[in-house]
Design a protein around this motif. Sequence first.
Motif, short mmCIF file in Angstrom:
data_model
loop_
_atom_site.label_atom_id
_atom_site.label_comp_id
_atom_site.label_asym_id
_atom_site.label_seq_id
_atom_site.Cartn_x
_atom_site.Cartn_y
_atom_site.Cartn_z
N SER A 101 0.84 -1.19 0.00
CA SER A 101 0.00 0.00 0.00
C SER A 101 0.88 1.25 0.00
O SER A 101 1.99 1.24 0.54
N PRO A 102 0.41 2.34 -0.60
CA PRO A 102 1.23 3.56 -0.67
C PRO A 102 1.36 4.24 0.69
O PRO A 102 0.53 4.02 1.59
N ASP A 103 2.37 5.03 0.85
CA ASP A 103 2.51 5.83 2.06
C ASP A 103 1.39 6.87 2.13
O ASP A 103 0.81 7.26 1.11
N VAL A 104 1.11 7.32 3.35
CA VAL A 104 0.07 8.30 3.56
C VAL A 104 0.64 9.69 3.32
O VAL A 104 1.66 10.07 3.91
N THR A 105 -0.02 10.44 2.45
CA THR A 105 0.39 11.82 2.18
C THR A 105 -0.86 12.68 2.03
O THR A 105 -1.97 12.16 1.92
N GLN A 106 -0.66 13.98 2.01
CA GLN A 106 -1.74 14.91 1.67
C GLN A 106 -1.12 16.11 0.96
O GLN A 106 0.04 16.47 1.23
N PRO A 107 -1.84 16.74 0.06
CA PRO A 107 -1.27 17.85 -0.71
C PRO A 107 -0.86 19.02 0.18
O PRO A 107 -1.61 19.41 1.09
N LEU A 108 0.29 19.56 -0.10
CA LEU A 108 0.77 20.73 0.64
C LEU A 108 -0.21 21.89 0.52
O LEU A 108 -0.42 22.64 1.48
N ALA A 109 -0.83 22.03 -0.64
CA ALA A 109 -1.77 23.13 -0.85
C ALA A 109 -2.94 23.04 0.13
O ALA A 109 -3.42 24.06 0.64
N ASP A 110 -3.41 21.82 0.40
CA ASP A 110 -4.52 21.64 1.35
C ASP A 110 -4.09 22.04 2.76
O ASP A 110 -4.86 22.67 3.50
N VAL A 111 -2.88 21.68 3.12
CA VAL A 111 -2.37 22.02 4.46
C VAL A 111 -2.24 23.53 4.59
O VAL A 111 -2.65 24.12 5.59
N ARG A 112 -1.67 24.17 3.58
CA ARG A 112 -1.51 25.63 3.64
C ARG A 112 -2.88 26.32 3.74
O ARG A 112 -3.03 27.30 4.49
N ALA A 113 -3.86 25.82 3.02
CA ALA A 113 -5.19 26.42 3.07
C ALA A 113 -5.81 26.27 4.46
O ALA A 113 -6.44 27.19 4.98
N ARG A 114 -5.62 25.10 5.06
CA ARG A 114 -6.20 24.85 6.38
C ARG A 114 -5.54 25.71 7.45
O ARG A 114 -6.16 26.10 8.44
N HIS A 115 -4.27 26.02 7.26
CA HIS A 115 -3.50 26.77 8.26
C HIS A 115 -3.39 28.26 7.93
O HIS A 115 -2.67 28.99 8.61
N ALA A 116 -4.10 28.70 6.91
CA ALA A 116 -3.89 30.05 6.39
C ALA A 116 -4.13 31.12 7.44
O ALA A 116 -3.33 32.08 7.57
N GLU A 117 -5.19 31.00 8.24
CA GLU A 117 -5.50 32.03 9.22
C GLU A 117 -4.41 32.09 10.29
O GLU A 117 -3.93 33.18 10.64
N ALA A 118 -4.03 30.94 10.82
CA ALA A 118 -3.00 30.91 11.86
C ALA A 118 -1.67 31.42 11.31
O ALA A 118 -0.95 32.18 11.98
N THR A 119 -1.33 31.02 10.10
CA THR A 119 -0.06 31.46 9.50
C THR A 119 -0.04 32.98 9.32
O THR A 119 0.97 33.64 9.61
#
Length: 660
Positions: free
Chosen positions: A573-591
């Motif tokens: 099975s593939p390793d678990v990943t998620q798109p960097l763009a999704d992470v940046r969007a989720r953290h945008a306010e805090a960042t």
Amino acid sequence: MADRADFREDINALRAIAVLSVMLFHFQVPGFSGGFSGVDIFFVISGYLMTSIIFRRVENGRFSLLGFYVDRARRIVPALAMLCVTLIVVGWFILVPSEFQLLGKHTAGAMTFVSNFFFWSEAGYFDRSARAKWLLHTWSLSVEWQFYILYPVIVIAASRLLQQRVVAILVIAVAIASYALSVRLTHTAPTADFYLLPPRAWEMLAGGVVCLFPIDRYLRGITPRAIELAGLALILTTVFFFAESVKWPGWRAIVPVLGTMLTIWARRNDSGLICNRMTTWIGLRSYSIYLWHWPIVVALNYFNMAHDAVWIGAGIAATFGVGHLSYRLVELPSQRLLRALDGSGFIPKLTELLVPAVVPVVIICASAGIWSARGMPQRFGPAVRMAAAAAADRNPYIKDCFPHTGEPLPACIIGGSGTGIAVEMIGDSHAVSVETALADAIPNGWGKVRFSAYAACPTIRTATSTLPDSQCFAFNQRFLTALIDGPPSATPVVIVNYWHAYLETKPVVFVADTHKPDGPVLPFTAQQFETGLTDTICAIAAKRPVYLTLPFPDFPARLPETVARALIGDLHSPDVTQPLADVRARHAEATAILQRVATRCGAHLLDPLPALCPGGQCLGSVDHRPLYLDDNHLNEYGNRRLVPMFAAVFAVAESSIKVK
């Protein structure tokens, strides 16, 4: 008086209402936001029936404590034992070691009726989601069983000293005291208030009050139908209009409890409102339906189906189906078998007691073996075992340096080859997860890390946590004051928080005056959060170099279990990943807040994303080895990737830090 009251259709209908409310709430069916109160309905019913049995038999001189316990075991144990056996068998094949180990602990707790203590003690910062605990619902059975053990003993002892009428009044007094305790603990110890018998006993004793004080003696001129309508209105108001977020039980629990009391008091066995074929069918099977509904809910979450309407419908149908089979194939046959063993004399009584105890003892022993064997990881190959073990790969200093609740601990000094302090670190659990990476980044001979952290506590000197038993404000006052009011120093301060979680869950408020922590507070807003953080960081930065880490990636599920489950099904099975763009969007306010704070205060920002998200993908695992111990805290393997990021602190400060 009869030894056993005639069958009460109205009480059976209340059981149906209770189990439907709980079940539909747990399946997250819209409209049942207060369905959790179904458990409170069950408690009142149980207290009514137990009081009826105990007081009538005591009055007739025919009460047997051993017989009472055997009757209760005959009713509760067989179906519960079947559930536990089924979960252990299924768990052997599908649960990763940490999950199977936890199931072993919980099955032992369920079969010994102490699971409420387990779930109470487990409630903590790094605890697993409630929807990952297959037997979480057995806490209520444990509370009831503890009530069954103590209640008749107390009644018998009191009956030998007092008249029965006085004992009945004593029941009211104890119920009032228990209710008062529950109201108090709602604010001071809400987890204990929810799980433990003393603050829950009043709900069962309320049922006793219904039995001991028939309402028709006191409410002349009010028809049973009117009483029933009032009771049902209170119950349905709770089920449909109370929110899941309310503190429970506390004072609000009086609403469904009183509603249940009134409905039982009305004695409307022929009620056209609630007594019908459907409620009769469900009520008779309510115990088995209750037992099986929660593992099915957990299974939907386990296989990521909990938000699919089709699967939710299938889960509800399966609950009724399995509940019916449990009732017909386990509950009824086991009760007939155990009654067949009933008889007079020592040997028949001993046999009747031992037979229902054999299976629970076997289950308890098997459960203890699963727990002691750490979930039997040998069931799987090395890849699965390595992935599952990542959940335990945490900071070795966590017990000594990181309080979840209560008094703040003294700062810990770790790492480094020098004798002085090369860097200060302060923060919350995310600081704990990377503390050793910072220590390993210290150049040879530069000194050590002085580390302070507190759970769910943002590094803002005006912040005070709304979580129970938290002393976040005291922690910040103790450690931030030393940095802010101390002499200027070239020793840098690294601040690590789970930044965006505070903006999402809002577990803090802000004191208006730091000299009056018990005074007025300001509610959480993003602006208040930014203002408090700016004031704090600027005050520290006026004395020392300050480094703020930007948010770390987080994932929708616990990585060790996710990776291990995938490997059980497919070793490739593939390793678990998620798109960097999704992470940046989720953290945008805090960042954005951190960037503004850094600019205003002259602080430095440390960005973990280049190390954790190469090539535009944030890594949850590498070669099937998880980087996180849960869904958001890096483990000791994962935090190695941040050593170069922290090394930049010392590269910048090399010319100014005084080596001690």
